[in-house]
Write an enzyme that holds these catalytic residues in place. Structure first.
Site, PDB file in Angstrom:
ATOM      1  N   LYS A  50       0.816  -1.225   0.000  1.00 56.42           N
ATOM      2  CA  LYS A  50       0.000   0.000   0.000  1.00 56.42           C
ATOM      3  C   LYS A  50       0.842   1.264   0.000  1.00 56.42           C
ATOM      4  O   LYS A  50       2.030   1.250   0.295  1.00 56.42           O
ATOM      5  CB  LYS A  50      -0.963  -0.026   1.196  1.00 56.42           C
ATOM      6  CG  LYS A  50      -2.127  -0.983   0.927  1.00 56.42           C
ATOM      7  CD  LYS A  50      -3.252  -0.867   1.916  1.00 56.42           C
ATOM      8  CE  LYS A  50      -4.392  -1.782   1.433  1.00 56.42           C
ATOM      9  NZ  LYS A  50      -5.443  -1.934   2.426  1.00 56.42           N
ATOM     10  N   ARG A  72      -3.961  -9.974   4.896  1.00 55.39           N
ATOM     11  CA  ARG A  72      -4.321  -9.986   3.474  1.00 55.39           C
ATOM     12  C   ARG A  72      -3.104  -9.527   2.677  1.00 55.39           C
ATOM     13  O   ARG A  72      -2.610  -8.422   2.887  1.00 55.39           O
ATOM     14  CB  ARG A  72      -5.505  -9.052   3.248  1.00 55.39           C
ATOM     15  CG  ARG A  72      -6.039  -9.011   1.826  1.00 55.39           C
ATOM     16  CD  ARG A  72      -7.258  -8.091   1.752  1.00 55.39           C
ATOM     17  NE  ARG A  72      -7.774  -7.988   0.406  1.00 55.39           N
ATOM     18  CZ  ARG A  72      -7.296  -7.170  -0.519  1.00 55.39           C
ATOM     19  NH1 ARG A  72      -6.278  -6.369  -0.238  1.00 55.39           N
ATOM     20  NH2 ARG A  72      -7.828  -7.142  -1.726  1.00 55.39           N
TER      21      ARG A  72
HETATM   22  C1  7PJ Z   1      -8.234  -4.158   1.787  1.00 55.22           C
HETATM   23  C2  7PJ Z   1      -9.305  -4.904   1.303  1.00 55.22           C
HETATM   24  C3  7PJ Z   1      -7.969  -4.164   3.198  1.00 55.22           C
HETATM   25  C4  7PJ Z   1      -9.836  -5.667   3.412  1.00 55.22           C
HETATM   26  C5  7PJ Z   1      -8.359  -3.865  -0.332  1.00 55.22           C
HETATM   27  C6  7PJ Z   1      -5.375  -2.961  -1.778  1.00 55.22           C
HETATM   28  C7  7PJ Z   1      -6.674  -2.260  -1.878  1.00 55.22           C
HETATM   29  N1  7PJ Z   1     -10.093  -5.662   2.103  1.00 55.22           N
HETATM   30  N2  7PJ Z   1      -9.375  -4.708  -0.027  1.00 55.22           N
HETATM   31  N3  7PJ Z   1      -8.797  -4.938   3.955  1.00 55.22           N
HETATM   32  N4  7PJ Z   1      -7.648  -3.528   0.743  1.00 55.22           N
HETATM   33  N5  7PJ Z   1     -10.597  -6.395   4.237  1.00 55.22           N
HETATM   34  O1  7PJ Z   1      -5.279  -4.190  -1.723  1.00 55.22           O
HETATM   35  O2  7PJ Z   1      -4.367  -2.218  -1.784  1.00 55.22           O
HETATM   36  O3  7PJ Z   1      -7.071  -3.510   3.729  1.00 55.22           O
HETATM   37  S1  7PJ Z   1      -8.088  -3.315  -1.952  1.00 55.22           S
END
Ligand code: 7PJ
Length: 271
Positions: free
Chosen positions: A216, A250
Site C-alpha cells: 500500500k 491480506r
Molecule cells: C483491503 C481490502 C484491506 C480488506 C483492499 C489494496 C486495496 N479488504 N481490499 N482490507 N484492501 N478487508 O489491496 O491495496 O485492507 S483493496
C-alpha cells in the site's frame, strides 16, 4: 489471505489476468487458478477474489461486470482447491452469487452498508469481514486534507462497534464476524501509522482482526519504493500488526508473509 484481483485496472496484479491479444477484458481463469494454487501451496488459508477495484480513484463497475469477473474464478477455485474462498464485494447480488458458488467469507470494504447486504449474508452461513473506510474509493485519497478525524483510533473503533451491533441485531452472530481498520481507505499516512501503532485497542471488540497493508501507499510513502518493491516494508508493517494481535493478513506475497507469521509465532510463544 492471498489476493486475486479480477480487475483490469488493479494497481498491482489484475492486468496480468487479462488474456493477451483480446481487446475486451477477458479473464484468464486458468491463470487465476494457478495463482490461487500457488498461494495455497505457500500456506494461504483464504483466497480473496475481488472484481471491483477499490484502489484510490478506481472506476465503478456494474454488478453484471463484477459477477462476470468473480463468479467463474470462485467456481474454478471451489472445484479444484481446498481453501476458504473470500469474495471481496459490497454488492448484495454478488454476495449471494458468490456464496452459492462456494465463497465462505464476504470481505466488504463497505462493511455491509449497501442496501440488502446484511440480509444477503444473514440468509447464509458465510462469515463477513467488516472494514472501515472514510469516503468512497473513487475520491477518498484525492484530497487527504479531507480525511479528517478527531481521533482516528476512536472513530474507527466506534464505526466497527456500530457495524458489529447492526450485524448482530440483523441475524449475523458475532461468531461469523471479523473486523478490519481499513488501512489506506480515507486515511493519511499519519492516520495509517497511528492506527498500526494502536492496533491492540481493537482487541476491545473481541473479534478476529484482519489487516491489509500489502504494497500500500503507506509503505511507499516512507520507503520511497514503487508498488512492486514494497515487500520488505509490507512485511515490517505486518510484523507490527501480528504483534498487536492481527489474526488474518491480506497479502499479495503469501510465502514471505507466512515466514513473518511463523517468526511471530515463535517469538510470541518463547518463554
Ligand atoms: C483491503 C481490502 C484491506 C480488506 C483492499 C489494496 C486495496 N479488504 N481490499 N482490507 N484492501 N478487508 O489491496 O491495496 O485492507 S483493496
Amino acid at each position: 489471505m492471498g489476493i486475486i484481483n479480477a480487475t483490469p485496472d488493479s494497481f498491482s496484479d489484475g492486468a496480468e489476468l487479462q488474456k493477451l491479444g483480446t481487446d475486451s477484458f477477458q479473464l484468464d481463469i486458468d491463470k487465476a487458478l494457478s495463482r490461487a494454487e500457488a498461494m495455497v501451496g505457500e500456506g494461504a488459508v483464504f483466497i480473496d477474489v475481488g472484481g471491483e477495484s477499490t484502489r484510490p480513484g478506481a472506476a465503478l463497475v456494474s454488478e453484471q461486470e463484477e459477477l462476470d469477473r468473480v463468479i467463474p474464478i470462485i467456481e474454478a477455485i471451489r472445484a479444484r482447491l481446498d481453501v476458504c474462498i473470500s469474495a471481496d464485494t459490497s454488492s448484495a447480488t454478488v454476495m449471494r452469487e458468490a456464496i452459492s458458488s462456494g465463497a465462505e467469507l464476504i470481505n466488504d470494504v463497505r462493511a455491509l452498508s449497501t442496501p440488502g447486504a446484511i440480509e444477503a449474508v444473514s440468509a447464509s452461513k458465510a462469515a463477513v469481514c467488516l472494514m472501515h473506510m472514510q469516503g468512497k474509493p473513487s475520491t477518498m485519497q484525492n484530497n487527504l486534507s479531507q480525511a479528517s478525524y478527531e481521533s482516528v483510533v476512536e472513530e474507527v473503533f466506534e464505526f466497527l462497534r456500530g457495524r458489529v451491533e447492526s450485524c448482530s441485531a440483523q441475524g449475523i452472530p458475532r461468531s461469523r464476524l471479523l473486523i478490519d481498520p481499513g488501512f489506506g481507505f480515507g486515511k493519511t499516512v499519519e492516520h495509517n501509522y497511528l492506527l498500526l501503532k494502536k492496533l491492540t485497542h481493537f482487541s476491545g471488540l473481541e473479534l478476529p482482526m484482519l489487516v491489509g497493508v500489502s504494497r500500500k501507499s503507506m509503505i511507499g510513502a516512507v520507503t520511497g519504493r514503487a508498488v512492486d518493491k514494497r515487500l520488505a516494508g509490507s512485511i515490517a508493517a505486518t510484523t507490527f500488526a501480528l504483534i498487536s494481535g492481527a489474526k488474518v493478513i491480506r497479502t499479495h506475497d503469501v510465502a514471505a508473509t507466512m515466514d513473518a507469521i511463523r517468526v511471530n509465532s515463535a517469538y510470541s510463544s518463547a518463554e
